[in-house]
Design an enzyme around this catalytic site. Structure first.
Site, PDB file in Angstrom:
ATOM      1  N   ARG A   1      -8.668  11.956  12.094  1.00 25.76           N
ATOM      2  CA  ARG A   1      -7.149  11.592  12.250  1.00 25.76           C
ATOM      3  C   ARG A   1      -6.331  12.969  11.955  1.00 25.76           C
ATOM      4  O   ARG A   1      -6.545  13.643  10.997  1.00 25.76           O
ATOM      5  CB  ARG A   1      -6.868  10.392  11.080  1.00 25.76           C
ATOM      6  CG  ARG A   1      -7.556   9.481  11.353  1.00 25.76           C
ATOM      7  CD  ARG A   1      -7.183   8.093  10.234  1.00 25.76           C
ATOM      8  NE  ARG A   1      -5.801   8.127  10.088  1.00 25.76           N
ATOM      9  CZ  ARG A   1      -5.419   7.141   9.176  1.00 25.76           C
ATOM     10  NH1 ARG A   1      -6.278   6.568   8.322  1.00 25.76           N
ATOM     11  NH2 ARG A   1      -4.142   6.821   9.052  1.00 25.76           N
TER      12      ARG A   1
ATOM     13  N   ARG B   1      -5.728   1.700  18.009  1.00 26.61           N
ATOM     14  CA  ARG B   1      -5.372   0.393  17.989  1.00 26.61           C
ATOM     15  C   ARG B   1      -4.854  -0.273  19.132  1.00 26.61           C
ATOM     16  O   ARG B   1      -4.770  -1.415  19.386  1.00 26.61           O
ATOM     17  CB  ARG B   1      -4.154   0.091  16.820  1.00 26.61           C
ATOM     18  CG  ARG B   1      -4.775   0.266  15.328  1.00 26.61           C
ATOM     19  CD  ARG B   1      -3.703   0.256  14.414  1.00 26.61           C
ATOM     20  NE  ARG B   1      -4.328  -0.176  13.032  1.00 26.61           N
ATOM     21  CZ  ARG B   1      -3.370  -0.097  11.708  1.00 26.61           C
ATOM     22  NH1 ARG B   1      -2.197   0.141  11.836  1.00 26.61           N
ATOM     23  NH2 ARG B   1      -4.210  -0.144  10.854  1.00 26.61           N
TER      24      ARG B   1
ATOM     25  N   LYS C   1      -4.216   5.689  14.288  1.00 26.80           N
ATOM     26  CA  LYS C   1      -4.317   4.981  12.860  1.00 26.80           C
ATOM     27  C   LYS C   1      -5.885   4.766  12.577  1.00 26.80           C
ATOM     28  O   LYS C   1      -6.780   5.685  12.988  1.00 26.80           O
ATOM     29  CB  LYS C   1      -3.693   3.622  13.056  1.00 26.80           C
ATOM     30  CG  LYS C   1      -2.172   3.738  12.987  1.00 26.80           C
ATOM     31  CD  LYS C   1      -1.346   4.319  11.900  1.00 26.80           C
ATOM     32  CE  LYS C   1      -0.125   4.451  12.282  1.00 26.80           C
ATOM     33  NZ  LYS C   1       0.889   4.207  11.185  1.00 26.80           N
TER      34      LYS C   1
ATOM     35  N   LYS D   1       0.943  -1.278  -0.070  1.00 27.57           N
ATOM     36  CA  LYS D   1      -0.045  -0.008   0.046  1.00 27.57           C
ATOM     37  C   LYS D   1       0.797   1.268  -0.033  1.00 27.57           C
ATOM     38  O   LYS D   1       0.486   2.174  -0.688  1.00 27.57           O
ATOM     39  CB  LYS D   1      -0.854   0.007   1.195  1.00 27.57           C
ATOM     40  CG  LYS D   1      -1.702   1.330   1.335  1.00 27.57           C
ATOM     41  CD  LYS D   1      -2.495   1.379   2.690  1.00 27.57           C
ATOM     42  CE  LYS D   1      -1.565   1.594   3.915  1.00 27.57           C
ATOM     43  NZ  LYS D   1      -2.351   1.836   5.142  1.00 27.57           N
ATOM     44  N   SER D   2       1.871   1.191   0.705  1.00 30.18           N
ATOM     45  CA  SER D   2       2.780   2.545   0.889  1.00 30.18           C
ATOM     46  C   SER D   2       3.354   2.833  -0.188  1.00 30.18           C
ATOM     47  O   SER D   2       3.413   3.869  -0.651  1.00 30.18           O
ATOM     48  CB  SER D   2       3.723   2.261   1.986  1.00 30.18           C
ATOM     49  OG  SER D   2       3.083   1.662   3.359  1.00 30.18           O
TER      50      SER D   2
ATOM     51  N   HIS E   1      -8.479  -2.913   8.800  1.00 30.70           N
ATOM     52  CA  HIS E   1      -8.044  -4.087   8.005  1.00 30.70           C
ATOM     53  C   HIS E   1      -7.085  -4.870   9.007  1.00 30.70           C
ATOM     54  O   HIS E   1      -7.059  -6.178   9.071  1.00 30.70           O
ATOM     55  CB  HIS E   1      -7.420  -3.967   6.885  1.00 30.70           C
ATOM     56  CG  HIS E   1      -6.519  -2.688   6.814  1.00 30.70           C
ATOM     57  ND1 HIS E   1      -5.176  -2.812   6.277  1.00 30.70           N
ATOM     58  CD2 HIS E   1      -6.202  -1.522   7.740  1.00 30.70           C
ATOM     59  CE1 HIS E   1      -4.430  -1.673   6.590  1.00 30.70           C
ATOM     60  NE2 HIS E   1      -5.111  -1.049   7.354  1.00 30.70           N
ATOM     61  N   ARG E   2      -6.183  -4.025   9.575  1.00 28.33           N
ATOM     62  CA  ARG E   2      -4.987  -4.938  10.356  1.00 28.33           C
ATOM     63  C   ARG E   2      -5.638  -5.707  11.681  1.00 28.33           C
ATOM     64  O   ARG E   2      -5.265  -6.640  12.099  1.00 28.33           O
ATOM     65  CB  ARG E   2      -4.001  -4.109  10.514  1.00 28.33           C
ATOM     66  CG  ARG E   2      -3.367  -3.647   9.607  1.00 28.33           C
ATOM     67  CD  ARG E   2      -2.001  -2.961   9.541  1.00 28.33           C
ATOM     68  NE  ARG E   2      -1.246  -2.285   8.655  1.00 28.33           N
ATOM     69  CZ  ARG E   2      -1.231  -3.253   7.130  1.00 28.33           C
ATOM     70  NH1 ARG E   2      -1.257  -4.221   7.126  1.00 28.33           N
ATOM     71  NH2 ARG E   2      -0.845  -2.347   6.662  1.00 28.33           N
TER      72      ARG E   2
ATOM     73  N   LYS F   1      -9.218  -2.824   2.594  1.00 31.39           N
ATOM     74  CA  LYS F   1      -8.245  -1.577   2.734  1.00 31.39           C
ATOM     75  C   LYS F   1      -7.042  -1.864   1.809  1.00 31.39           C
ATOM     76  O   LYS F   1      -6.391  -0.923   1.156  1.00 31.39           O
ATOM     77  CB  LYS F   1      -8.055  -1.243   4.020  1.00 31.39           C
ATOM     78  CG  LYS F   1      -7.647   0.567   4.145  1.00 31.39           C
ATOM     79  CD  LYS F   1      -7.713   0.836   5.387  1.00 31.39           C
ATOM     80  CE  LYS F   1      -7.627   2.429   5.485  1.00 31.39           C
ATOM     81  NZ  LYS F   1      -6.306   2.855   5.545  1.00 31.39           N
TER      82      LYS F   1
ATOM     83  N   SER G   1       2.924  11.495  13.261  1.00 35.23           N
ATOM     84  CA  SER G   1       2.772  10.785  11.998  1.00 35.23           C
ATOM     85  C   SER G   1       3.955  11.077  11.068  1.00 35.23           C
ATOM     86  O   SER G   1       4.066  12.243  10.754  1.00 35.23           O
ATOM     87  CB  SER G   1       1.472  10.896  11.100  1.00 35.23           C
ATOM     88  OG  SER G   1       1.359  10.270  10.027  1.00 35.23           O
TER      89      SER G   1
ATOM     90  N   ARG H   1       2.466   5.952  -2.799  1.00 29.69           N
ATOM     91  CA  ARG H   1       3.604   7.052  -3.313  1.00 29.69           C
ATOM     92  C   ARG H   1       3.864   7.032  -4.767  1.00 29.69           C
ATOM     93  O   ARG H   1       3.870   8.000  -5.149  1.00 29.69           O
ATOM     94  CB  ARG H   1       4.998   6.558  -2.315  1.00 29.69           C
ATOM     95  CG  ARG H   1       4.627   6.829  -1.006  1.00 29.69           C
ATOM     96  CD  ARG H   1       5.914   6.395  -0.249  1.00 29.69           C
ATOM     97  NE  ARG H   1       6.107   6.751   0.995  1.00 29.69           N
ATOM     98  CZ  ARG H   1       5.227   6.223   2.240  1.00 29.69           C
ATOM     99  NH1 ARG H   1       4.391   5.448   1.778  1.00 29.69           N
ATOM    100  NH2 ARG H   1       5.484   6.742   3.517  1.00 29.69           N
TER     101      ARG H   1
END
Ligand code: DC
Length: 673
Positions: free
Chosen positions: A128, A359, A355, A25-26, A400-401, A433, A178, A30
């Site tokens: 966020r 979490r 996040k 994803k990251s 998702h995680r 996600k 962040s 990007r």
């Protein structure tokens, strides 16, 4: 696939096999942003297809980037640093990797070229923080309006054409909330580094540094060189311009790999779990999760693009670890801690609180439901394995995680849970996600004790609608589906193709024993050929009726049918499912409908396909077939003694599914209490 309110996992006991990871994803988001800002066309290979990348793609399209999908390759025609559209409203879901960098890029572009852009997301996105990024952009001369709470999205960024940006002073940004704020500036500021160098100074301790390394690495591939002095000062060279590398490959997601590394460490006792798409050459920080898993006992081998993991030490070794370097994958350690020999302490995880959900709080609450001892603090969590495991309904907080991590608690029998406990994962579709096929991938690797995998059998006379009901029920539960009629049909087809006479019992049985049959969604493959349509032909049905009368053929197909009983569950449709193949099924249903109703349904079906038919003839056929089926010696049509009867003459398909689903819930321990 799992657009279900919840997914029930039976107790799991082992794992082995190969998983190919979806793209990171990251890296995906990007690369998309850089390709979208660069001059020229970038060919992006193995891009992640998920909620977070889709919102980025939608945004780029709205901004006038050219996007063309060509099989697995995406061609992105970038803006070359010039706005093509000066006004847009962008919806960015819950993707921090889209919200932060697009805010920075559009703020800078609007301030110099003129424009007004709104950026918003789902309600959680609006909780966020983004204030530190806004505070870094405003002194440059960027117009940023906070449309909701100060310091949070939604935002409007705006400016006049010809506006001047003040980049002579170092740009200050906080690094301790962040790292995405710094990433956003690093990705966007080359837009305005034409005249002179641009310097960014980080205030506070920079967290999640590996993500900054990914950013720098990808900037370099797009021709932007950033000089880094420690982790405090970053200088983008004067005259920087994004240059497309032409072609770029997105490696598999190292955070997603963590679930399978953990899976290997917990459950791969006979053969390894092999992970493909990410390996020792990864540029992602979360690859360092592997070392943490090794410290807990995983046995790991790896090379470029692959990792293989087996269980080593068991129980796992409890650890104390500062996880600042692997913030996302560290969640997986919290679940591995359920299988450890003591208390595991994970610190340096304050970023968990901002996040997709908080979490730390979420993990503490859900692990606690399983019976674990959990202590949480501002920036740490301590997990002690359950003394007594409990069956639990686990919330996933649209994260998702959380869903992927918590699924690993289903291996509780390996930690001695007695009795073994099933789990319920709420809203399993939230994995979309970053890993839309996570549960399919997981189920492809895991082993359960078949006796602990729930089975529902659906039997009934010809044209009672059992196939339709069984398939719909399997979809509703997220379970596997066995269409045993199709197995007999495929046997008949394979025998015919091999020139085997259908009355040669032994020869047909040999064909049955060697059947190369694969079910994939609605499609059925025989020896690599899609035979779905062939199987549905009346002539194939007639041939199936003949071969299914041979005891040796039925025997030869027995093991194949049993092999469908895999996690998370099975709905099996056909003649002897509840009596012979799955006599211990959790729920057995015998579906009936009046001969008149069945004749009417078959008639409608035939007419819709353009065939002529008389209802009276069809009814006579059906009654004759019922009589034959009931009196036949091999596998006669009769309900299992403990079957529940459902007459669906007056029910639509949804009502029939509702009725059977209700029966299932009455027997499912996770639906009680
Ligand atoms: O349900 P169907 O029409 O696809 O079944 C094809 C043939 O196979 C039919 O004659 C019934 C037979 N059959 C069987 O004997 N045992 C099963 N479990 C399923 C089907």
């Amino acid at each position: 696939m799992f657009a279900l309110p919840h997914l029930d996992l039976p107790p799991l006991r082992g794992a082995a096999g190969t998983v190919r990871l979806p793209g990171s994803k990251s890296i995906s988001n990007r690369v998309l942003l850089l390709a979208g800002l660069a001059q020229g066309v970038t060919e992006v290979h193995d891009l992640l297809d998920s909620d977070d990348t889709r919102v980025m793609l939608d945004a780029l399209r709205a901004l006038g980037c050219g996007l063309e999908q060509d099989g697995a390759v995406l061609h992105v025609r970038g803006l070359g640093g010039r706005l093509a559209v000066h006004e847009a409203s962008l919806f960015l879901g819950n993707a921090g990797t889209a919200m932060r960098p697009l805010t920075a890029a559009l703020a800078l572009l609007a301030a110099s070229q003129g424009g007004s852009f709104e950026l918003r997301g789902v309600p959680r996105m609006h909780e966020r923080p983004i204030g530190d990024l806004v505070d870094a952009l405003r002194p440059l001369g960027c117009g940023v309006d906070e449309l909701g709470q100060p310091g949070y999205p939604p935002l409007r960024v705006h400016g006049q054409a010809g506006g001047r940006l003040d980049t002579a002073q170092p740009i200050r940004v906080r690094g301790d909330v962040s790292s995405q704020f710094l990433t956003a500036l690093l990705l966007a500021l080359p837009l305005v580094a034409g005249q002179g160098p641009v310097v960014i100074e980080v205030e506070g301790e920079l967290i999640s540094r590996p993500y900054i390394e990914i950013t720098l690495e990808l900037l370099a591939r797009f021709g932007i060189h950033v000089q880094r002095d420690g982790w405090r000062r970053f200088t983008i060279a004067a005259g920087s311009r994004y240059q497309t590398p032409g072609r770029i490959h997105v490696e598999g997601d190292a955070s997603s790999a963590s679930y399978f590394v953990a899976l290997g460490a917990i459950a791969a006792t006979a053969a390894p779990v092999r992970i493909e798409g990410v390996g020792s050459d990864s540029i992602q920080g979360d690859i360092h999760f592997v070392a943490a898993a090794q410290a807990m006992g995983a046995q790991v081998q790896s090379g470029p693009g692959w990792i293989e993991v087996r269980r080593g030490r068991w129980p796992l070794q409890a650890i104390t670890l500062d996880c600042n370097h692997i913030p996302d994958a560290a969640m997986t350690l919290a679940v591995m801690a359920l299988y450890a020999n003591g208390t595991t302490r994970l610190s340096g995880i304050a970023s968990w609180r901002v996040k997709e959900t908080d979490r730390i709080a979420a993990m503490a609450a859900e692990l606690g439901k399983l019976g674990a001892g959990v202590v949480e603090g501002d920036d740490f969590i301590e997990v002690t394995p359950p003394a007594r495991w409990r069956a639990a309904t686990l919330h996933t907080y649209d994260d998702h995680r959380m869903a992927m991590c918590l699924s690993l608690a289903a291996f509780n029998p390996l930690a001695g849970a007695n009795p073994p406990q099933p789990l319920r994962i709420q809203d399993p579709a939230c994995v979309a996600k970053t890993f839309p096929d996570y549960f399919e991938a997981l189920f492809g690797l895991v082993q359960a004790d078949p006796a602990e995998v729930p089975v529902i059998t659906i039997d009934g006379p010809s044209a009672s609608g059992k196939g339709t009901l069984a398939a719909a029920l399997a979809r509703r539960l997220g379970w596997h589906f066995l269409d045993s009629g199709a197995v007999y049909r495929a046997t008949a087809l394979a025998a015919q193709r091999a020139g085997v006479p259908l009355d040669d019992e032994a020869a047909v049985a040999r064909v049955a024993a060697a059947l190369d049959l694969r079910f994939e969604g609605d499609r059925i493959w025989l020896a690599g050929e899609d035979v779905g349509d062939m199987l549905r032909l009346e002539s194939t049905g007639a041939a199936a009726s003949r071969v299914s009368a041979w005891p040796a053929v039925r025997q030869a197909l027995h093991a194949l049918q049993l092999s469908f009983r895999r996690a998370p569950g099975l709905v099996a449709d056909g003649r002897d499912m509840g009596t012979v193949v799955f006599p211990q099924a959790t729920l057995k249903v015998f579906l009936t409908a009046s001969a008149a109703e069945r004749a009417a349904r078959r008639h409608k079906q035939l007419i819709s396909k353009g065939f002529q038919a008389s209802i009276a003839d069809l009814r006579a056929d059906i009654e004759a077939r019922d009589a034959r089926d009931r009196s036949r010696v091999t596998a006669p049509l009769k309900p299992a003694e403990d079957a529940l009867s459902l007459d669906n003459s007056a029910l639509g398909i949804d009502q029939s599914v509702d009725a059977v689903h209700r029966w299932w819930r009455q027997r499912n321990p996770l639906d009680q209490g």
